[in-house]
Design an enzyme around this catalytic site. Structure first.
Site, short mmCIF file in Angstrom:
data_model
loop_
_atom_site.label_atom_id
_atom_site.label_comp_id
_atom_site.label_asym_id
_atom_site.label_seq_id
_atom_site.Cartn_x
_atom_site.Cartn_y
_atom_site.Cartn_z
N THR A 11 0.82 -1.22 0.00
CA THR A 11 0.00 0.00 0.00
C THR A 11 0.86 1.27 0.00
O THR A 11 0.64 2.18 -0.80
CB THR A 11 -0.91 -0.01 1.25
OG1 THR A 11 -1.69 -1.20 1.20
CG2 THR A 11 -1.83 1.19 1.28
N CYS A 140 0.30 7.44 9.52
CA CYS A 140 -0.69 8.29 8.85
C CYS A 140 -1.39 9.20 9.85
O CYS A 140 -1.57 10.40 9.60
CB CYS A 140 -1.71 7.41 8.13
SG CYS A 140 -2.29 6.01 9.12
N ARG A 168 -10.19 3.76 10.47
CA ARG A 168 -10.73 2.75 9.54
C ARG A 168 -10.25 1.36 10.02
O ARG A 168 -9.14 1.22 10.52
CB ARG A 168 -10.30 3.03 8.09
CG ARG A 168 -8.79 3.14 7.84
CD ARG A 168 -8.17 1.77 7.66
NE ARG A 168 -6.76 1.77 7.36
CZ ARG A 168 -5.81 1.37 8.21
NH1 ARG A 168 -6.13 1.01 9.44
NH2 ARG A 168 -4.55 1.34 7.84
N HIS A 194 -1.28 6.97 20.03
CA HIS A 194 -1.08 8.11 19.12
C HIS A 194 -0.52 9.34 19.85
O HIS A 194 0.29 10.06 19.28
CB HIS A 194 -2.40 8.46 18.43
CG HIS A 194 -3.02 7.28 17.75
ND1 HIS A 194 -3.98 6.50 18.36
CD2 HIS A 194 -2.77 6.72 16.55
CE1 HIS A 194 -4.33 5.52 17.54
NE2 HIS A 194 -3.60 5.62 16.44
N HIS A 220 -9.42 7.67 7.95
CA HIS A 220 -9.61 7.93 9.37
C HIS A 220 -10.31 9.29 9.51
O HIS A 220 -10.17 10.16 8.66
CB HIS A 220 -8.28 8.09 10.10
CG HIS A 220 -7.34 6.93 9.99
ND1 HIS A 220 -7.64 5.67 10.43
CD2 HIS A 220 -6.06 6.87 9.52
CE1 HIS A 220 -6.59 4.87 10.23
NE2 HIS A 220 -5.62 5.57 9.68
P1 NAD Z 1 1.45 -3.78 3.04
O1 NAD Z 1 1.21 -5.08 3.70
O2 NAD Z 1 0.39 -3.21 2.16
O3 NAD Z 1 2.76 -3.87 2.15
C1 NAD Z 1 3.94 -4.44 2.64
C2 NAD Z 1 4.75 -4.98 1.48
O4 NAD Z 1 5.97 -5.50 1.98
C3 NAD Z 1 4.07 -6.10 0.70
O5 NAD Z 1 4.29 -5.87 -0.67
C4 NAD Z 1 4.84 -7.37 1.14
O6 NAD Z 1 4.92 -8.29 0.08
C5 NAD Z 1 6.20 -6.79 1.43
N1 NAD Z 1 6.97 -7.55 2.40
C6 NAD Z 1 6.56 -8.34 3.41
N2 NAD Z 1 7.60 -8.83 4.10
C7 NAD Z 1 8.71 -8.33 3.51
C8 NAD Z 1 10.09 -8.46 3.73
N3 NAD Z 1 10.57 -9.23 4.72
N4 NAD Z 1 10.95 -7.80 2.92
C9 NAD Z 1 10.49 -7.04 1.89
N5 NAD Z 1 9.17 -6.87 1.64
C10 NAD Z 1 8.30 -7.51 2.42
O7 NAD Z 1 1.85 -2.76 4.20
P2 NAD Z 1 1.60 -1.20 4.23
O8 NAD Z 1 0.19 -0.94 4.61
O9 NAD Z 1 2.14 -0.59 2.98
O10 NAD Z 1 2.49 -0.79 5.49
C11 NAD Z 1 3.88 -0.64 5.40
C12 NAD Z 1 4.36 0.21 6.56
O11 NAD Z 1 3.74 1.51 6.45
C13 NAD Z 1 4.00 -0.30 7.95
O12 NAD Z 1 5.00 0.10 8.86
C14 NAD Z 1 2.71 0.44 8.26
O13 NAD Z 1 2.46 0.54 9.64
C15 NAD Z 1 3.01 1.79 7.64
N6 NAD Z 1 1.85 2.59 7.28
C16 NAD Z 1 0.75 2.00 6.72
C17 NAD Z 1 -0.35 2.78 6.41
C18 NAD Z 1 -1.59 2.20 5.83
O14 NAD Z 1 -2.65 2.73 6.04
N7 NAD Z 1 -1.54 1.12 5.08
C19 NAD Z 1 -0.31 4.16 6.65
C20 NAD Z 1 0.85 4.73 7.16
C21 NAD Z 1 1.92 3.93 7.49
#
Ligand code: NAD
Length: 362
Positions: A11, A140, A168, A194, A220
């Site tokens: 994401t 976020c 969400r 938070h 959110h």
């Molecule tokens: P996600 O699950 O959508 O994507 C993670 C990606 O990393 C996937 O493509 C997965 O295949 C890959 N992955 C898994 N293990 C791995 C590894 N060992 N090495 C390399 N790649 C690997 O996660 P996301 O939602 O993008 O979240 C990523 C980070 O961003 C987290 O720390 C999360 O807390 C943070 N974040 C997420 C959001 C959100 O709403 N989704 C918002 C802000 C911050």
């Protein structure tokens, strides 16, 4: 050109890769994934060299018909900086790899603050990250609150902030998350995590936060009450917030009553993936009573940290100051603080990030 490796193409990672590619001073060295899926297919179609997490997983990509450029180790070696966007907790496990290669890295908000030297928000503390090797771009929610509070702290001072975060349950693609028919205090303990996280950006601020989770995927919503140190009025606060490039104070004429219409607006305006990079504050909700200021804001969890990651890259490599970096990022993305301001016809003139733009190694 700054060569940026994106480790974790989900994401956040896929959005950061597209935002990096749109910058005039950056290129995508490659993106890394654990498994071949639809996102891996899109990465290749966009021209991003695709890396597997390790040798063992490389075979799975080959079996699925995906060309792999190498392993994460090689991607890190080829990158000037790595954006780690792996799932929460994995980033900390990857930290040693970045240290071994002496490669600066950005982590995301799912990691604990001690993974990095600085917890980063461009508007609030860009300068603190300049030249740091490891930076955590805050979550976020913390990004949304930092952007909102930075100008308020500077202009009025904050005696106490109290925020209820209606979160969400999961992102649209997180089909396994919930709740699906409930509203949860989450966490039940107060303050939620938070508030302390906000203190990693603003150590001095007094803040209490309460968290909830609801059956929604789009955004959110924050209900904000800030007791200011000096008196003002609603119009002045609205003007203050309106002048911020990453705060969109929504006028009532738009008739946007929630995240559904907001997302539709962003899509109609030609934003890639319907992303709202800005905080979206309901202008009519900005209220001042004595020294108490109130407002509601919507935070698109998939999108608001994206411009912050781009700025954090320039901060760690110390290639620009805050103002220049934020302006460069916003200009390249078409982030206008209004969503509809620079509205483009998505058919006649696709937006910068959706049109394929430049090759990955421009
Ligand atoms: P996600 O699950 O959508 O994507 C993670 C990606 O990393 C996937 O493509 C997965 O295949 C890959 N992955 C898994 N293990 C791995 C590894 N060992 N090495 C390399 N790649 C690997 O996660 P996301 O939602 O993008 O979240 C990523 C980070 O961003 C987290 O720390 C999360 O807390 C943070 N974040 C997420 C959001 C959100 O709403 N989704 C918002 C802000 C911050």
């Amino acid at each position: 050109m700054i060569h940026v490796g994106v480790n974790g193409y989900g994401t956040i990672g896929k959005r950061v890769a597209d935002a990096v590619r749109a910058q005039p001073d950056m290129s995508v060295a490659g993106v890394a994934k654990t498994s071949p899926n639809f996102e891996a297919k899109v990465a290749l179609e966009r021209g991003y060299p695709l890396y597997a997490v390790d040798e063992d997983r490389t075979d799975a990509f080959a079996e699925a018909g995906f060309d792999v450029a190498g392993t994460v180790d090689e991607l890190v070696a080829e990158s000037d900086v790595v954006v780690d966007a792996t799932p929460a907790g994995i980033g900390a496990e990857n930290a040693d790899l970045y240290r071994e290669h002496d490669t600066p890295a950005l982590f995301q908000g799912g990691e604990d603050a001690d993974v990095a030297e600085v917890s980063f928000n461009a508007r609030a503390n860009y300068e603190a990250a300049r030249g740091a090797d490891y930076v955590r771009v805050v979550s976020c929610n913390t990004t949304g609150l930092s952007r909102l509070l930075a100008p308020i702290i500077e202009e009025y001072g904050v005696e106490k902030a109290r925020i209820t975060l209606v979160r969400r349950g999961g992102d649209p693609s997180q089909t396994g998350r919930g709740p699906i028919n409930d509203t949860l205090p989450d966490p039940v303990e107060i303050p939620s995590h938070h508030g302390p996280d906000l203190n990693t950006v603003f150590p001095e601020i007094s803040v209490d936060t309460m968290g909830m989770k609801v059956p929604a995927t789009l955004m959110h919503t924050h209900a904000v009450n800030v007791t200011l140190e000096s008196e003002t009025d609603a119009e002045s606060v609205r003007d203050l917030l309106d002048a911020e490039s990453r705060l969109f104070v929504m006028p009532p004429e738009l008739d946007i009553d929630g995240a559904g219409k907001l997302k539709e607006f962003a899509q109609d305006a030609g934003r890639p993936r319907g992303d709202c990079w800005e905080n979206c504050i309901w202008g009519d909700s900005v209220t001042v009573d004595g020294r108490d200021m109130y407002c509601f804001q919507a935070i698109h969890q998939e999108a608001d940290v994206v411009p912050e990651n781009v700025d954090a890259i320039r901060a760690v490599l110390d290639t620009a100051d805050r103002e220049d970096s934020m302006a460069l990022t916003e200009d390249a993305l078409g982030l206008d603080g209004q969503i509809g301001q620079s509205m483009r016809d998505p058919v006649a003139q696709p937006p910068t990030l959706a049109d394929g733009g430049r090759d990955a190694d421009d």
